[in-house]
Enzyme design. Structure first.
Site, PDB file in Angstrom:
ATOM      1  N   GLY A   1     -18.139 123.428  42.401  1.00 15.39           N
ATOM      2  CA  GLY A   1     -17.233 122.767  43.241  1.00 15.39           C
ATOM      3  C   GLY A   1     -16.667 121.533  42.441  1.00 15.39           C
TER       4      GLY A   1
ATOM      5  N   LYS B   1     -27.029 137.755  44.759  1.00 14.83           N
ATOM      6  CA  LYS B   1     -26.720 136.639  44.022  1.00 14.83           C
ATOM      7  C   LYS B   1     -27.710 135.616  43.905  1.00 14.83           C
ATOM      8  CE  LYS B   1     -23.620 132.841  42.902  1.00 14.83           C
ATOM      9  NZ  LYS B   1     -23.121 131.784  43.591  1.00 14.83           N
TER      10      LYS B   1
ATOM     11  N   ALA C   1     -18.746 129.772  39.442  1.00 14.81           N
ATOM     12  CA  ALA C   1     -18.615 128.152  39.647  1.00 14.81           C
ATOM     13  C   ALA C   1     -18.039 127.308  38.643  1.00 14.81           C
ATOM     14  CB  ALA C   1     -20.073 127.780  39.754  1.00 14.81           C
ATOM     15  N   GLY C   2     -17.252 126.206  39.238  1.00 18.57           N
ATOM     16  CA  GLY C   2     -16.665 125.432  38.462  1.00 18.57           C
ATOM     17  C   GLY C   2     -14.988 125.434  38.047  1.00 18.57           C
TER      18      GLY C   2
ATOM     19  N   ASN D   1     -15.294 129.939  44.944  1.00 16.37           N
ATOM     20  CA  ASN D   1     -15.192 129.479  46.477  1.00 16.37           C
ATOM     21  C   ASN D   1     -14.241 127.933  46.628  1.00 16.37           C
ATOM     22  OD1 ASN D   1     -15.594 128.780  49.343  1.00 16.37           O
ATOM     23  ND2 ASN D   1     -17.827 128.700  48.958  1.00 16.37           N
ATOM     24  N   THR D   2     -14.975 127.087  46.277  1.00 20.65           N
ATOM     25  CA  THR D   2     -14.125 125.776  46.407  1.00 20.65           C
ATOM     26  C   THR D   2     -12.754 125.731  45.963  1.00 20.65           C
ATOM     27  OG1 THR D   2     -16.195 124.637  46.133  1.00 20.65           O
ATOM     28  CG2 THR D   2     -14.479 123.270  46.224  1.00 20.65           C
TER      29      THR D   2
END
Lengths: 82, 259
Positions: free
Chosen positions: B161, B100, B187-188, B209-210
């Protein structure tokens, strides 16, 4: 056997002169399988670890897979709470 | 849904939810969240081995590369050169040719440096890596990445995040129509409805992830995300009704009393 100074993961380290990458990993007690090595900014293939000698002043990076990615969070909380 | 497989560069992915491994309390929590999420793809970073303290546990003691597809990332790289070095090292570690690719342009937004990403992608594709690039939600950029040989693209929903969810669903739609490769929203996203929306738009997968690791109860959120992805994908395949301004009665008007 003489010793020499190399740069290993950004730190100065004293090791045996002319040690191979395999020898260095064994000396450091690092498992070969999960690491990758860069010698003076060039990736060294695993099958060359045995025959690649390290010399005075060389710079090595020994890396592995670690958790995550970027560890910074947002500064502004718009919704939700921690 | 049995024949609803995601295949990228010949690799078959069982799950459309891909998860990161950062920001968890410990490896045990990481492992549990990953198991509960039902994913088969986990992202990892490439970092210096701790020479001094080798007693530290390794992530791969918890995440079995035989069970999960390991997707190394170039997180934290700010130049094409660093990203190329990191990706080449990841490939040489010998687990996978997948990478990635992230080249960050700014540390406050963590937005990608698209120009540097394209430059690095070009080199890494030539080196034989399977490059999945993190990019802004820009259809032109996505097309360029596909043209140089990326088998999928990973546009951001919002800053890494941030938990803001998909800020520009229309761009994501345009990317899907023009790029003609699997689109993985990366993301996001913040919660299950965000991933459901991504899947309803027709995206092929979501990487996060976050949103899990940072939740009050990461394990419960991992499960929520699993169902968010499944629900969104099923709704996309089912084909939603069009949005209309006025009501359409559900019950027939014939046979009503008083007529």
């Amino acid at each position: 056997m003489n010793n020499m100074i190399i740069t290993l993961n950004g730190e100065k380290k004293e090791v045996h002169d002319g040690i191979s990458i395999t020898g260095l990993l064994e000396f450091l007690k690092i498992q070969h399988q999960r690491v990758a090595v860069e010698l003076n900014m060039e990736v060294v293939r695993k099958d060359k670890f045995d025959v690649t000698a390290i010399h005075e002043g060389d710079s090595l990076e020994v890396v592995s897979f670690m958790a995550g990615g970027v560890d910074r969070g947002p500064e502004l909380t718009i919704q939700g709470s921690r | 849904m049995t024949d609803d497989r995601l295949i990228i560069a010949g690799i078959e992915f069982q799950s459309r939810l891909w998860v990161g491994t950062g920001k968890y309390k410990d490896f045990a929590e990481t492992k549990k969240a990953i198991e509960v999420s039902g994913t088969d793809v986990v992202t990892v970073s490439v970092r210096r081995v701790n020479i001094i303290d080798k007693s530290k546990e390794n992530l791969l003691d918890y995440i079995d590369p035989k069970k999960y597809k390991i997707l190394p990332n170039t997180a934290g790289c700010y130049t094409a050169k660093d990203a190329i070095r990191t990706a080449m090292l990841a490939a040489e570690a010998g687990i996978t040719k997948l990478v990635k690719l992230e080249v960050i342009g700014d540390d406050r937004t963590l937005f990608p440096d698209n120009e540097a990403t394209l430059e690095a992608a070009r080199v890494l594709v030539k080196e034989g890596l399977i490059v999945l690039p993190y990019t802004s939600d820009d259809p032109i950029m996505a097309k360029k990445l596909v043209d140089i040989g990326c088998p999928a693209v990973m546009p951001l929903a919002a800053p890494i995040g941030s938990g803001l969810g998909i800020r520009n669903p229309y761009n994501i739609r345009i990317i899907m129509e023009t790029a003609k490769v699997p689109i993985i929203v990366d993301a996001g996203v913040g919660t299950a409805s965000d991933v459901a929306l991504a899947m309803e738009l027709g995206c092929d997968a979501v990487l996060l992830n976050t949103a899990i690791a940072g939740a009050k109860d990461p394990i419960a959120m991992a499960e929520a995300m699993k169902y968010g992805v499944l629900g969104g994908r099923l709704a996309y395949k089912a084909g939603r009704i069009p949005k209309k301004l006025y009501a359409t009665a559900s019950s027939p008007l014939e046979g009503m009393i008083g007529n």
